[in-house]
Structure formats: C-alpha cells, structure tokens
Scaffold this motif. Structure first.
Motif, PDB file in Angstrom:
ATOM      1  N   ARG A 157       9.431 -23.820  39.104  1.00  0.00           N
ATOM      2  CA  ARG A 157       8.515 -23.269  38.327  1.00  0.00           C
ATOM      3  C   ARG A 157       9.270 -22.987  36.909  1.00  0.00           C
ATOM      4  O   ARG A 157       9.014 -22.891  35.711  1.00  0.00           O
ATOM      5  CB  ARG A 157       6.999 -23.382  38.593  1.00  0.00           C
ATOM      6  N   GLU A 158       9.430 -21.558  36.981  1.00  0.00           N
ATOM      7  CA  GLU A 158       9.359 -20.783  35.908  1.00  0.00           C
ATOM      8  C   GLU A 158      10.665 -21.092  35.279  1.00  0.00           C
ATOM      9  O   GLU A 158      10.784 -21.464  34.426  1.00  0.00           O
ATOM     10  CB  GLU A 158      10.152 -19.298  36.946  1.00  0.00           C
ATOM     11  N   LEU A 159      11.973 -21.567  36.123  1.00  0.00           N
ATOM     12  CA  LEU A 159      12.806 -21.655  35.036  1.00  0.00           C
ATOM     13  C   LEU A 159      12.646 -23.147  34.222  1.00  0.00           C
ATOM     14  O   LEU A 159      13.069 -23.799  33.066  1.00  0.00           O
ATOM     15  CB  LEU A 159      14.164 -22.857  36.451  1.00  0.00           C
ATOM     16  N   LEU A 160      12.018 -24.303  34.920  1.00  0.00           N
ATOM     17  CA  LEU A 160      11.442 -25.398  34.560  1.00  0.00           C
ATOM     18  C   LEU A 160      10.650 -25.249  32.905  1.00  0.00           C
ATOM     19  O   LEU A 160      11.129 -25.929  32.155  1.00  0.00           O
ATOM     20  CB  LEU A 160      10.694 -26.928  35.469  1.00  0.00           C
ATOM     21  N   ASP A 161       9.606 -24.424  33.004  1.00  0.00           N
ATOM     22  CA  ASP A 161       8.884 -23.361  32.000  1.00  0.00           C
ATOM     23  C   ASP A 161       9.586 -22.762  31.481  1.00  0.00           C
ATOM     24  O   ASP A 161       9.016 -23.394  29.178  1.00  0.00           O
ATOM     25  CB  ASP A 161       7.585 -23.127  32.253  1.00  0.00           C
ATOM     26  N   GLY A 162      10.608 -22.443  31.492  1.00  0.00           N
ATOM     27  CA  GLY A 162      11.049 -21.082  30.457  1.00  0.00           C
ATOM     28  C   GLY A 162      12.418 -20.995  29.807  1.00  0.00           C
ATOM     29  O   GLY A 162      12.423 -20.794  29.238  1.00  0.00           O
ATOM     30  N   THR A 163      12.846 -22.046  30.683  1.00  0.00           N
ATOM     31  CA  THR A 163      14.249 -22.684  30.098  1.00  0.00           C
ATOM     32  C   THR A 163      14.591 -23.750  30.088  1.00  0.00           C
ATOM     33  O   THR A 163      13.805 -25.052  29.638  1.00  0.00           O
ATOM     34  CB  THR A 163      15.213 -22.377  30.916  1.00  0.00           C
ATOM     35  N   ASP A 164      16.069 -24.556  29.281  1.00  0.00           N
ATOM     36  CA  ASP A 164      15.973 -25.838  28.909  1.00  0.00           C
ATOM     37  C   ASP A 164      17.495 -26.246  30.283  1.00  0.00           C
ATOM     38  O   ASP A 164      17.800 -27.024  29.955  1.00  0.00           O
ATOM     39  CB  ASP A 164      17.023 -25.951  27.577  1.00  0.00           C
ATOM     40  N   LEU A 165      17.144 -25.466  31.362  1.00  0.00           N
ATOM     41  CA  LEU A 165      18.659 -25.877  31.828  1.00  0.00           C
ATOM     42  C   LEU A 165      18.044 -27.307  32.957  1.00  0.00           C
ATOM     43  O   LEU A 165      16.791 -27.488  33.165  1.00  0.00           O
ATOM     44  CB  LEU A 165      17.789 -25.069  33.269  1.00  0.00           C
ATOM     45  N   ALA A 166      19.298 -27.695  33.151  1.00  0.00           N
ATOM     46  CA  ALA A 166      18.587 -29.654  33.495  1.00  0.00           C
ATOM     47  C   ALA A 166      18.099 -29.198  34.992  1.00  0.00           C
ATOM     48  O   ALA A 166      18.529 -28.016  35.746  1.00  0.00           O
ATOM     49  CB  ALA A 166      20.550 -30.628  33.686  1.00  0.00           C
ATOM     50  N   VAL A 167      17.325 -30.321  35.358  1.00  0.00           N
ATOM     51  CA  VAL A 167      17.203 -30.542  36.969  1.00  0.00           C
ATOM     52  C   VAL A 167      18.215 -29.649  37.877  1.00  0.00           C
ATOM     53  O   VAL A 167      18.137 -29.228  38.935  1.00  0.00           O
ATOM     54  CB  VAL A 167      16.597 -31.818  37.550  1.00  0.00           C
ATOM     55  N   ALA A 168      19.248 -30.614  37.892  1.00  0.00           N
ATOM     56  CA  ALA A 168      20.099 -29.772  38.548  1.00  0.00           C
ATOM     57  C   ALA A 168      20.915 -28.751  38.602  1.00  0.00           C
ATOM     58  O   ALA A 168      20.771 -27.998  39.775  1.00  0.00           O
ATOM     59  CB  ALA A 168      21.775 -30.668  38.465  1.00  0.00           C
ATOM     60  N   ALA A 169      20.427 -27.998  36.967  1.00  0.00           N
ATOM     61  CA  ALA A 169      21.296 -26.736  37.539  1.00  0.00           C
ATOM     62  C   ALA A 169      19.674 -25.986  37.983  1.00  0.00           C
ATOM     63  O   ALA A 169      19.857 -24.690  38.680  1.00  0.00           O
ATOM     64  CB  ALA A 169      21.428 -26.399  36.009  1.00  0.00           C
ATOM     65  N   VAL A 170      18.153 -26.408  37.417  1.00  0.00           N
ATOM     66  CA  VAL A 170      17.270 -25.028  38.840  1.00  0.00           C
ATOM     67  C   VAL A 170      18.030 -25.860  39.571  1.00  0.00           C
ATOM     68  O   VAL A 170      17.248 -24.813  40.716  1.00  0.00           O
ATOM     69  CB  VAL A 170      16.329 -26.501  38.220  1.00  0.00           C
ATOM     70  N   ALA A 171      18.058 -26.786  40.591  1.00  0.00           N
ATOM     71  CA  ALA A 171      18.226 -27.162  41.913  1.00  0.00           C
ATOM     72  C   ALA A 171      19.018 -25.931  42.343  1.00  0.00           C
ATOM     73  O   ALA A 171      18.892 -25.345  43.474  1.00  0.00           O
ATOM     74  CB  ALA A 171      18.633 -28.310  42.131  1.00  0.00           C
ATOM     75  N   ARG A 172      20.611 -26.160  41.527  1.00  0.00           N
ATOM     76  CA  ARG A 172      21.047 -24.057  42.258  1.00  0.00           C
ATOM     77  C   ARG A 172      20.556 -23.041  42.368  1.00  0.00           C
ATOM     78  O   ARG A 172      21.132 -22.326  43.136  1.00  0.00           O
ATOM     79  CB  ARG A 172      22.914 -24.597  41.505  1.00  0.00           C
ATOM     80  N   GLU A 173      19.827 -22.901  40.735  1.00  0.00           N
ATOM     81  CA  GLU A 173      19.589 -21.769  40.523  1.00  0.00           C
ATOM     82  C   GLU A 173      18.349 -20.896  42.212  1.00  0.00           C
ATOM     83  O   GLU A 173      18.104 -20.374  41.963  1.00  0.00           O
ATOM     84  CB  GLU A 173      19.011 -21.352  39.008  1.00  0.00           C
ATOM     85  N   THR A 174      17.594 -21.873  42.274  1.00  0.00           N
ATOM     86  CA  THR A 174      16.522 -21.911  43.418  1.00  0.00           C
ATOM     87  C   THR A 174      17.187 -22.704  44.656  1.00  0.00           C
ATOM     88  O   THR A 174      16.454 -22.765  45.734  1.00  0.00           O
ATOM     89  CB  THR A 174      15.573 -23.205  43.293  1.00  0.00           C
TER      90      THR A 174
END
Length: 302
Positions: A253-270
């Motif tokens: 949620r923090e990455l989706l709210d505060g960055t422009d990372l693609a969903v695939a990148a958010v998945a990797r980061e989490t």
C-alpha cells in the motif's frame, strides 16, 4: 574439505536437516568481496540454519579457514577448544577463531538448533578478540539469543537474494551487528526482556518482505511451532504467516500510494515473484486489484 562430520562418539552422518537453510559464497566471490572497501573489513563466506540437528557435528584438527559464530536457540550440544570442553544449550554462543583446532556436536538426546555463519576480513580477528575479552572465552551465554539469531537469519536472506555487492554488504552489516550483540550481551544475568511474541514480531518486521517459516521463527524465540501459532492467535488474532502477509501488504500500500512503480515492481519489492499471485492476494485482502487501489487512492488525495 578440511572438516569431518562427527557426533561426539556417534556414527558419521551427512548434513541434511528438515527445514535447514545453508548458503556458501563461491571462493571467487569472496576474493572479490575482500577487495571492496566495505566488505574487505568483514565478509560472510557461509551461513546457515540447522533445526533439530540430529547427530550433527564438526571436528577440525587444523581449525577452519574463517572465523565462526554459532548460536544455539534450542536443544543441547557441546564444544571443545584446546583442553576445554563446554556444554552448549539454548542461549549458548560460540565464537571460534580461524585456524584454531576445535570440535562441536549435538547432544544425542536433545539435539540443538543452530544459527551460524563463517566470516573473514581485515576486522574479523579484532571482533573475535573483542568477543572473547567481553565474554570470557570462545563460548558464552546470551540472556536472549533471539536478536542474534534474527541477525544471522538476515545475513542468510541477504546471501540468498543473490551474490551482488549490495547483498554481500547487507550480510556483512547483519554479521557485524550480530557479533556486536554477542560482545555487548554475553554473560549477562537472566532478567526481564521482550516476550517471545514481541521478539518474533520484531524479527518479522526487521526482515520483511523475506518469509520466515513458522518452525524457524519458533526455534528463534524458544517455542514450539504450535505454541507460537497459539500466542499469535491469542494476542494478535492472526497466525505468524498471516502477520507476515499483513506486513507485505502494508508495504505494498505504501508503494502504491507513494511511488509510480508498476504493479509488477511493487510485487517484487514486497517479496512476491509472481505479479499475478500478488494481485490475487492483494484483491483478496483489499477487495480490489492493486491498480484499482492506486486509482482510488490518488483520487482521494486530490
């Protein structure tokens, strides 16, 4: 190999314990790390976790190539250095210098659980000497071994993420912190500290998004897996695995709210290697896909 597997008079057995983790850095990568300005001071060369290590042991008549830190979080074992022989139980920590003969092994009746790493570098010998000076010798007792075991786990996770400069630096930092903990807390008298639940939760927060098995987490804080599950359910209303998912989703949620990372990148980061699985998990918990959450969140902030 310069070592043999022993069991204090028992027969030989190959390493292989249910749930174990063990990583060895190739010698070429170690040599490269020792030329880097940070890891030249401290490099982790091998690391592992051996749960309920039945008939495990090592005998090194010429010592090991690197220094060792081993921490027992359950069960019983023994360690022999020079003319001294020590019994090692939960909270026991062994800091063994390179090139010094030693042997150690698990008890036959109550085999130990070990978290360990080998280390080398320009500052490694000084850390070993500082540990021996602070604790009175190569074997000491930690009032609470969980923080040190957690740091060993973080070193294992770092090496497991790939042999990059960043991962080797991260492993070295965790190892340095673990040795500092031994130096600072060895031989302290028993006293009040964090509860097993607090120690377990702290480890999960510190290591997210890496996943820690319930068995490994329970051994770290001195409980059985069923006991750990029970106290998580009783006090937090979730299992340890569900708690880890909550931590991952909070980060998502923090990455989706505060960055422009693609969903695939958010998945990797989490910690999710499969973006589709991540999206399904996110939708199951939040009632909407990650992309829909981001759109709604952006609209709410406008």
């Amino acid at each position: 190999m310069d070592e043999t597997t022993v069991a204090d008079g028992l027969g030989m057995i190959q390493d292989g314990f249910t749930g174990q983790r063990m990583l060895a850095v190739p010698r070429a990568a170690v040599a490269k790390a020792l030329r880097h300005p940070v890891t030249a001071k401290l490099t982790v060369t091998d690391a592992g976790y051996f749960p309920h290590a039945v008939r495990h042991g090592r005998e090194r008549p010429r010592g090991a190539r690197e220094h060792l830190l081993l921490v027992c979080t359950d069960g019983v074992g023994w360690c022999r250095t020079g003319d001294a022989r020590f019994t090692v139980s939960r909270g026991g920590a062994m800091v063994l210098p390179a090139d010094r003969p030693h042997a150690y092994g698990a008890s036959e009746n109550a085999p130990w659980t070990l978290w360990w790493f080998h280390f080398t570098g320009a500052d490694a010998a000084d850390l070993v000497r500082a540990a021996h000076a602070a604790t009175g010798g190569p074997v000491t007792h930690l009032r609470d071994p969980a923080p040190v075991a957690s740091l060993v786990s973080q070193a294992i996770d770092a090496l497991d993420s790939g042999l990059t400069t960043s991962s080797l630096v991260t492993a070295a930092g965790a190892a340095w912190h673990a040795l500092a903990q031994v130096i600072a807390t060895g031989r302290r008298a028993p006293g009040a500290g964090m509860s097993p639940l607090e120690r377990a939760a702290e480890h999960l927060r510190a290591t997210s998004p890496h996943r820690t098995s319930v068995a490994a987490l329970a051994s770290m804080v001195g409980l059985s897996p069923s006991q750990l599950n029970a106290i998580f359910r009783e006090r937090l209303g979730v299992t340890p695995l569900q708690f880890q998912v909550e931590l991952r989703m909070k980060r998502a949620r923090e990455l989706l709210d505060g960055t422009d990372l693609a969903v695939a990148a958010v998945a990797r980061e989490t910690g999710y290697g499969d973006p589709m699985y991540f999206s399904r998990q996110f939708a199951r918990i939040h009632g909407m896909a990650p992309s829909a959450y981001r759109i709604r969140s952006s609209g709410a902030q406008a």
